[in-house]
Design a protein around this motif. Structure first.
Motif, PDB file in Angstrom:
ATOM      1  N   PRO A   1       0.771  -1.435  -0.073  1.00  0.00           N
ATOM      2  CA  PRO A   1      -0.054   0.049  -0.200  1.00  0.00           C
ATOM      3  C   PRO A   1       0.765   1.205   0.006  1.00  0.00           C
ATOM      4  O   PRO A   1       0.224   2.215  -0.485  1.00  0.00           O
ATOM      5  N   VAL A   2       1.962   1.272   0.359  1.00  0.00           N
ATOM      6  CA  VAL A   2       3.042   2.439   0.660  1.00  0.00           C
ATOM      7  C   VAL A   2       3.151   2.750  -0.864  1.00  0.00           C
ATOM      8  O   VAL A   2       3.133   3.865  -1.363  1.00  0.00           O
ATOM      9  N   CYS A   3       3.676   1.840  -1.693  1.00  0.00           N
ATOM     10  CA  CYS A   3       4.002   2.138  -3.217  1.00  0.00           C
ATOM     11  C   CYS A   3       2.878   2.430  -4.011  1.00  0.00           C
ATOM     12  O   CYS A   3       2.845   3.202  -4.830  1.00  0.00           O
ATOM     13  N   PHE A   4       1.814   1.962  -3.729  1.00  0.00           N
ATOM     14  CA  PHE A   4       0.442   2.151  -4.299  1.00  0.00           C
ATOM     15  C   PHE A   4       0.008   3.548  -4.284  1.00  0.00           C
ATOM     16  O   PHE A   4      -0.550   4.223  -5.049  1.00  0.00           O
ATOM     17  N   LEU A   5       0.246   4.129  -3.096  1.00  0.00           N
ATOM     18  CA  LEU A   5      -0.619   5.250  -2.556  1.00  0.00           C
ATOM     19  C   LEU A   5       0.622   6.458  -2.902  1.00  0.00           C
ATOM     20  O   LEU A   5       0.349   7.529  -3.242  1.00  0.00           O
ATOM     21  N   GLY A   6       1.738   6.062  -2.561  1.00  0.00           N
ATOM     22  CA  GLY A   6       2.909   7.000  -2.451  1.00  0.00           C
ATOM     23  C   GLY A   6       3.211   7.474  -3.834  1.00  0.00           C
ATOM     24  O   GLY A   6       3.716   8.692  -3.716  1.00  0.00           O
ATOM     25  N   VAL A   7       3.370   6.666  -4.895  1.00  0.00           N
ATOM     26  CA  VAL A   7       3.742   7.014  -6.075  1.00  0.00           C
ATOM     27  C   VAL A   7       2.601   8.152  -6.619  1.00  0.00           C
ATOM     28  O   VAL A   7       3.229   8.873  -7.708  1.00  0.00           O
ATOM     29  N   ILE A   8       1.582   8.317  -6.155  1.00  0.00           N
ATOM     30  CA  ILE A   8       0.500   9.063  -6.770  1.00  0.00           C
ATOM     31  C   ILE A   8       0.907  10.676  -6.631  1.00  0.00           C
ATOM     32  O   ILE A   8       1.138  11.569  -7.457  1.00  0.00           O
ATOM     33  N   GLY A   9       1.317  10.963  -5.134  1.00  0.00           N
ATOM     34  CA  GLY A   9       1.780  12.189  -5.032  1.00  0.00           C
ATOM     35  C   GLY A   9       3.176  12.342  -5.812  1.00  0.00           C
ATOM     36  O   GLY A   9       3.389  13.437  -6.102  1.00  0.00           O
ATOM     37  N   SER A  10       3.988  11.282  -5.509  1.00  0.00           N
ATOM     38  CA  SER A  10       5.575  11.580  -6.013  1.00  0.00           C
ATOM     39  C   SER A  10       5.611  11.887  -7.576  1.00  0.00           C
ATOM     40  O   SER A  10       6.741  12.461  -7.865  1.00  0.00           O
ATOM     41  N   VAL A  11       4.697  11.432  -8.354  1.00  0.00           N
ATOM     42  CA  VAL A  11       4.605  11.783  -9.689  1.00  0.00           C
ATOM     43  C   VAL A  11       3.725  12.770 -10.311  1.00  0.00           C
ATOM     44  O   VAL A  11       4.294  13.593 -10.999  1.00  0.00           O
TER      45      VAL A  11
END
Length: 491
Positions: free
Chosen positions: A298-308
């Protein structure tokens, strides 16, 4: 001799620098084209974000193909050269489209394939050329991300002012053809291995072959066949096939039909084994047994949204605030400069071991998310520079540290399966969030709601990492249980 950590290895560093500068630099600067497409076609934001969703799906699928199944059909050099062709076609097709819906094919499918064929294979080849200096080489190559983010925004703005949208797209497509040049310089490490093996092959095995067969001694032929069999078992598949073809030809002369039947049976079983192994290499589900990796999903699923997405939405949001085009370029450049400074500081922190990697990612994600929640207070150029600087410093810490963090979580033995699932989850997160973010802008009339969503996902992603000590204890108990079982078994 293979030039590990020296010689041509540093050319591979330059190749990867060029790849990330062109691919990621152009992708991160697409926000400038985002606003222009909305103006040119009078299109809603959701129609453009759908193309970005398709791009992430195409990137995930093409990356998995090139790094797993596809490596049996072509080299990394071939895929990088193909990426230059696909990237040029993506922008070239975008320059002649009559409707914004065609961006799904051009920016979505074609550029997604270009991204997948270039980024992953380049890093894989870099890892093969470096052992002791791999960390330094990777850091130098990743500097291309910051350089691309600094160079592309002013170039795109200049092209838009000089040649309009369609002319700018054609020129950028031509610039991306330089990926073919980078791919041509990516000499496969197998080139040196084949040279070395061919020289040993010419000096040893084949000379022995001629001596054995010239004597006409059948016993020597059997010795030669056994020697060749042992040699072929240690060679790549191409040499194994050559050996099998030679034996088949000899068996035909000797009338050995039973040998042919056994060989066909072994070849068919080998094909089944190869297919089974390739399917396992695409996604290794054994890594899901790791509690730390299950927390990471879930960290990579949600975190990539803001990071990109934040960088993509800063230019169109600034345009909604009536900020001039020149100032919008400065906002993107501020992100690039602060990102470069952040990478240098991050490298220093990791080298000095001042803070654990998961803590650095968690803190940076939470700070980025909180900054997005204050989007209502960014109403002019001066306040938007605050958002750009915060995102530049903290927004890309995730991408800089997650490969090393995955190794800490699952180990080198399972890193391939973990990376494959990580890429799939990132692609899924971006493909789902892109149309939602565009739809929020269409129904509210501003990007504020989109920034709220990105901020919330970043905060949740960073907060999940706070459970790392609990998951690590679970893994330690598992390892202790396995070690106890092994001791009991030996007793």
């Amino acid at each position: 001799m293979v030039p590990i950590d020296r010689g041509w290895a540093w050319v591979i560093v330059l190749v990867n620098f060029i790849i990330v500068s062109l691919i990621i630099g152009s992708a991160s600067s697409f926000g400038l084209f985002f606003a222009e497409f909305m103006t040119e076609f009078q299109a809603p934001a959701s129609s453009i974000t759908i193309a970005l969703s398709i791009q992430t799906i195409a990137f995930s699928i093409s990356s998995l193909f090139a790094l797993n199944i596809g490596r049996h059909f072509a080299s990394n050099r071939t895929y990088v050269i193909l990426s230059g062709i696909f990237a040029c076609l993506a922008y070239g097709v975008s320059a002649v489209i009559p409707d914004v819906s065609y961006l799904i094919l051009s920016i979505g499918v074609l550029f997604g394939i270009a991204h997948g064929f270039s980024y992953g294979p380049g890093l894989v080849e870099l890892g093969r050329y470096f052992h002791k200096k791999r960390g330094i080489a990777t850091s130098l190559a990743e500097m291309g991300v910051s350089c691309g983010g600094l160079v592309f925004p002013p170039v795109i703005r200049l092209l838009l002012d000089s040649y309009d949208l369609r002319g700018a797209l054609i020129v950028i497509g031509g610039i991306l053809l330089n990926l073919c040049v980078a791919g041509a310089l990516m000499r496969p490490i197998a080139f040196y291995e084949h040279q070395q093996k061919d020289s040993e092959h010419d000096d040893g095995i084949w000379s022995t072959n001629s001596e054995m067969y010239s004597s006409g001694n059948i016993k020597d032929k059997a010795v030669y066949r056994n020697t060749m069999k042992n040699w072929a078992s240690s060679q790549p598949d191409t040499h194994k096939n050559e050996y099998k073809e030679n034996i088949n030809a000899e068996d035909k002369v000797n009338g050995s039909s039973s040998c042919l039947g056994n060989m066909k049976q072994s070849l068919s079983s080998n094909r089944k084994g190869v297919v089974r192994n390739m399917c396992k290499k695409v996604i290794d589900i054994k890594v899901l047994r790791n509690a730390l990796f299950r927390m990471w999903i879930p960290v990579c699923f949600l975190g990539v949204i803001g990071s990109v997405q934040i960088l993509i939405f800063i230019p169109p949001h600034a345009k909604d605030l009536n900020i001039s085009d020149g100032d919008i370029i400065l906002l993107v450049i501020i992100v690039g400069v602060t990102n470069l400074i952040s990478k240098l500081l991050m490298t220093l922190f990791v080298y000095c071991n001042c803070m654990s990697k998961h803590h650095m990612i968690a803190i940076s994600m939470i700070i980025t998310g909180v900054a997005c929640l204050f989007i209502n207070f960014y109403t002019d150029f001066l306040t938007m520079t605050i958002l750009s600087a915060i995102f530049g410093v903290f927004g890309n810490v995730y991408f800089g540290l997650f490969p090393a963090l995955l190794v800490d979580f699952v180990g080198l033995e399972m890193i391939s399966g973990a990376m494959a699932i990580n890429m799939l989850m990132q692609g899924l997160g971006l493909s789902i969030s892109n149309p939602i973010l565009g739809f929020l802008r269409d129904i509210t009339g501003s990007f504020n709601a989109s920034f709220y969503l990105m901020g919330i996902t970043c905060i949740i992603s960073g907060s999940i990492l706070c459970f790392e000590p609990v998951c690590r204890k679970i893994e330690m108990r598992k390892s202790e249980g396995v070690s106890v079982e092994s001791v009991v078994t030996h007793l």
